[in-house]
Design an enzyme around this catalytic site. Structure first.
Site, PDB file in Angstrom:
ATOM      1  N   ASP A 234       0.880  -1.173   0.000  1.00  0.00           N
ATOM      2  CA  ASP A 234       0.000   0.000   0.000  1.00  0.00           C
ATOM      3  C   ASP A 234       0.915   1.219   0.000  1.00  0.00           C
ATOM      4  O   ASP A 234       1.767   1.362   0.884  1.00  0.00           O
ATOM      5  CB  ASP A 234      -0.872   0.026   1.259  1.00  0.00           C
ATOM      6  CG  ASP A 234      -1.932  -1.069   1.262  1.00  0.00           C
ATOM      7  OD1 ASP A 234      -2.040  -1.803   0.263  1.00  0.00           O
ATOM      8  OD2 ASP A 234      -2.651  -1.178   2.270  1.00  0.00           O
ATOM      9  N   ASP A 393     -13.332  -4.355  -1.040  1.00  0.00           N
ATOM     10  CA  ASP A 393     -13.059  -3.971   0.349  1.00  0.00           C
ATOM     11  C   ASP A 393     -14.314  -4.199   1.191  1.00  0.00           C
ATOM     12  O   ASP A 393     -15.021  -3.253   1.538  1.00  0.00           O
ATOM     13  CB  ASP A 393     -12.657  -2.481   0.412  1.00  0.00           C
ATOM     14  CG  ASP A 393     -11.422  -2.182  -0.413  1.00  0.00           C
ATOM     15  OD1 ASP A 393     -10.416  -2.890  -0.267  1.00  0.00           O
ATOM     16  OD2 ASP A 393     -11.465  -1.237  -1.221  1.00  0.00           O
TER      17      ASP A 393
HETATM   18  O1  1PR Z   1     -10.984   2.728  -4.926  1.00  0.00           O
HETATM   19  O2  1PR Z   1     -10.067   2.159  -7.150  1.00  0.00           O
HETATM   20  O3  1PR Z   1      -9.161   4.084  -5.895  1.00  0.00           O
HETATM   21  O4  1PR Z   1      -8.724   1.772  -5.171  1.00  0.00           O
HETATM   22  C1  1PR Z   1      -8.183   2.041  -3.930  1.00  0.00           C
HETATM   23  C2  1PR Z   1      -7.425   0.813  -3.524  1.00  0.00           C
HETATM   24  O5  1PR Z   1      -6.691   1.124  -2.360  1.00  0.00           O
HETATM   25  C3  1PR Z   1      -8.329  -0.352  -3.207  1.00  0.00           C
HETATM   26  O6  1PR Z   1      -7.752  -1.521  -3.733  1.00  0.00           O
HETATM   27  C4  1PR Z   1      -8.325  -0.436  -1.681  1.00  0.00           C
HETATM   28  O7  1PR Z   1      -8.335  -1.781  -1.258  1.00  0.00           O
HETATM   29  C5  1PR Z   1      -6.998   0.213  -1.332  1.00  0.00           C
HETATM   30  N1  1PR Z   1      -7.041   0.998  -0.089  1.00  0.00           N
HETATM   31  C6  1PR Z   1      -7.640   2.202   0.061  1.00  0.00           C
HETATM   32  N2  1PR Z   1      -7.425   2.632   1.324  1.00  0.00           N
HETATM   33  C7  1PR Z   1      -6.704   1.704   1.955  1.00  0.00           C
HETATM   34  C8  1PR Z   1      -6.237   1.769   3.339  1.00  0.00           C
HETATM   35  O8  1PR Z   1      -5.611   0.826   3.839  1.00  0.00           O
HETATM   36  N3  1PR Z   1      -6.512   2.853   4.021  1.00  0.00           N
HETATM   37  N4  1PR Z   1      -5.752  -0.422   1.332  1.00  0.00           N
HETATM   38  C9  1PR Z   1      -6.453   0.673   1.063  1.00  0.00           C
HETATM   39  C10 1PR Z   1      -6.225  -1.616   1.235  1.00  0.00           C
HETATM   40  C11 1PR Z   1      -5.774  -3.699   1.906  1.00  0.00           C
HETATM   41  C12 1PR Z   1      -4.792  -4.553   1.297  1.00  0.00           C
HETATM   42  C13 1PR Z   1      -3.840  -5.055   2.314  1.00  0.00           C
HETATM   43  C14 1PR Z   1      -4.388  -6.379   2.755  1.00  0.00           C
HETATM   44  C15 1PR Z   1      -3.402  -7.255   3.432  1.00  0.00           C
HETATM   45  N5  1PR Z   1      -5.326  -2.391   1.904  1.00  0.00           N
HETATM   46  O9  1PR Z   1      -4.098  -3.950   0.315  1.00  0.00           O
HETATM   47  O10 1PR Z   1      -2.638  -5.133   1.710  1.00  0.00           O
HETATM   48  O11 1PR Z   1      -5.502  -6.171   3.601  1.00  0.00           O
HETATM   49  O12 1PR Z   1      -2.972  -6.683   4.624  1.00  0.00           O
HETATM   50  P1  1PR Z   1      -2.401  -7.567   5.787  1.00  0.00           P
HETATM   51  O13 1PR Z   1      -1.743  -8.759   5.161  1.00  0.00           O
HETATM   52  O14 1PR Z   1      -1.396  -6.713   6.491  1.00  0.00           O
HETATM   53  O15 1PR Z   1      -3.549  -7.934   6.667  1.00  0.00           O
HETATM   54  P2  1PR Z   1      -9.797   2.761  -5.812  1.00  0.00           P
END
Ligand code: 1PR
Length: 542
Positions: A234, A393
């Protein structure tokens, strides 16, 4: 440096191919029209996407006679993925368009009744003891395709071809073929790590053609598709303006301390390389702030991809901000154009989050009709559905019973809610989990599959960053709803969580983030553990 010519006729990620060729010590010269083909000594025909689209592009630009003449002249020629398919007479993917007909036979589609299609991941290329451009029985190669030529022993060999095969869910297909000056691979050598670079080198140096078909020893080939382990980064700018890899707890990426700084876990390009060298089968970048105030052409993520694809030879996915947008100068930029920028910079797949949810809502609102205008449809039409991932998500919503409490698809859960609710459904969210919608995951994934998405990246807000293991119930619910591959994400805290999700669900791949960034386990440790438990994995070849 010696030169190789690359035929520039098709959309897609050719940057990785160029990087791979340069890594082997060659430079690339582009063929921009059929009149350029005769000056090529070694010619590469890349291929992604749709068979009919590729063949019609080649035909309408007048390339076919020139390519045939190159092959007939005995000059070195390699074609990749759909490029291999182009050598056959035709494909059920588009029966109206003929192939080059260099090999007798027509392609058909993988059977998806018992397995995911497209076939995505690392599989073997078994040469049955013959030398074929450096392919090794113990190595794995990266495939991504829905159509294949079914292997029948002796059939192609009788036409003079040396053949390598892969096996997917009981179907044996042609993974590579070679004869005289021609080599074709169904897998992507430029995305197959060191094993793939070896094939490219054998082609470029001429060594592969020289030794083709010789009997070679080596161990018996190992089985089919491996369990894919993906490292996810991320990425966002922190309060100091640096681009950092961060990681949230249930999507909150700020430290719990008073300053509430954005958690900084390292630099994107360096970390991607580190995970590649530990054996990550793919690397996913999620641009979690979408860099809203930055002109699109300067998106820092483009540079991250350009630099990463120079050293990381496994598939790269990028997500975040892929939607129709207005640029800082007021001009409109479509999701397709943004995706194109990413593909040109080295991405192999784009991942769409919020926009997919809104498109799915619209799909149901108009009675499940498609008009070809969503980002998913447009990008999959241009680049193939394997290039479009939908990142989901979801959040759990507990309900007391499975039938009357909600119109949504519920499951009976082993983890009851705060008031003892025994059922739950998963609500889709947008904007990084900040807004929950009245759409469940089953509705979402079915809609995006219909639109042409090729894979689902299944996060889980409840599990994200907890290290408590994947949400197996969610994974099974989604796997039961679609035929396209599903990547389980969120919650990995130790190697046994990966074993568990592979053994207890039908997931196609598993993704970890915090477990790797915090240095708790390396990708290699996870894979070694899986191998110990009898699961087939690909190991990094140094
Ligand atoms: O909506 O098309 O602009 O896409 C935004 C993207 O960014 C989406 O894929 C969304 O999942 C991601 N995202 C947005 N905000 C966050 C945040 O964390 N605040 N991250 C975010 C999503 C989830 C996974 C993470 C896994 C594994 N993060 O990417 O890597 O949950 O984590 P872990 O193994 O540590 O538990 P758009």
């Amino acid at each position: 440096m010696p030169t190789v010519h690359l035929l520039d006729y098709v959309a897609g990620n050719v940057r990785s191919l160029v990087n791979a060729i340069e890594k082997c010590g060659y430079t690339v010269d582009w063929i921009r029209g059929p009149e350029d083909v005769p000056r090529a000594e070694k010619l590469i025909l890349p291929g992604v996407g749709h068979f009919g689209h590729c063949m019609s592009q080649l035909a309408s630009a007048g390339y076919l006679p020139a390519v045939r003449a190159h092959i007939d002249a005995g000059k070195p020629f390699i074609s990749i993925c759909v490029g291999l398919q182009a050598l056959f007479e035709g494909s059920v993917e588009d029966p109206s368009v003929p192939g080059l007909g260099l090999i007798k036979g027509r392609l058909d589609r993988f059977d998806d009744t018992q397995k995911s299609v497209p076939h995505i991941g690392w599989n073997s290329a078994n040469t049955s003891g013959r030398s074929l451009y450096g392919l090794r029985p113990e190595s794995k190669y990266y495939y991504v395709h829905s159509y294949k030529y079914p292997y029948v022993k002796g059939e192609l060999e009788d036409q003079g071809w040396t053949v390598a095969t892969g096996t997917y869910g009981g179907e044996v297909f042609v993974g590579a073929v070679a004869k005289d000056n021609v080599l074709a691979t169904q897998f992507h050598p430029e995305k197959s790590g060191v094993a793939g670079l070896r094939v490219i080198k054998a082609f470029l140096t001429g060594e592969g053609a020289k030794t083709l078909g010789q009997v070679v020893g080596g161990p018996a080939p190992t089985g089919g598709l491996t369990r894919r382990v993906i490292a996810c980064l991320d990425v966002r700018t922190n309060d100091q303006g640096d681009l950092v890899v961060t990681k949230g707890d249930q999507y909150d990426v700020r430290e719990k301390t008073s300053g509430r700084d954005v958690r900084n876990l390292g630099k994107p390009v360096e970390l991607a390389k580190k995970y590649y060298e530990q054996g990550a089968d793919e690397v996913t970048f999620l641009n979690i702030t979408s860099f809203r105030d930055c002109p699109l052409a300067d998106l820092p993520m483009l540079e991250v991809l350009r630099r990463t694809s120079e050293t990381v030879f496994v598939p790269l996915t990028v997500g975040g901000g892929i939607r129709d947008t207005v640029d800082t100068d007021g001009s409109k930029v479509s999701a397709l154009e943004i995706a194109a920028m990413y593909f040109k910079s080295g991405a192999d797949k784009v991942s769409i989050g919020s926009d997919a949810v809104l498109a799915a809502e619209e799909y149901y609102a108009v009675g499940r009709k498609l008009f070809g205008n969503t980002a998913i449809e447009q990008i999959s039409r241009a680049y193939g559905n394997q290039a479009v991932v939908v990142s989901v998500d979801p959040k759990r919503v507990h309900v007391p019973n499975g039938v009357d409490a909600t119109r949504h698809s519920t499951i009976r859960t082993r983890f009851p809610g705060p008031r003892g609710e025994e059922y739950c459904w998963y609500a889709c969210t947008i904007k990084g989990g900040r807004e929950t919608r009245d759409l469940d995951v089953v509705e979402l994934v079915r809609a995006v599959e219909a639109m042409g998405a090729g894979e689902v990246l299944l996060n889980c807000i409840d599990r994200d960053g907890t290290g408590g293991g994947f949400d197996l119930e969610l994974v099974e619910q989604v796997k039961g709803a679609v035929r396209i591959p599903v990547v389980a994400s969120s919650g990995a805290g130790n190697p046994d969580h990966f074993r568990e999700v592979f053994e207890k669900t039908r997931t196609d791949a598993a993704l970890g983030a915090g477990i790797f960034h915090r240095g708790e386990y390396t990708v290699k440790q996870v894979k070694d553990y899986l191998a110990e438990k009898g699961l087939e994995v690909r190991q990094y070849e140094g």
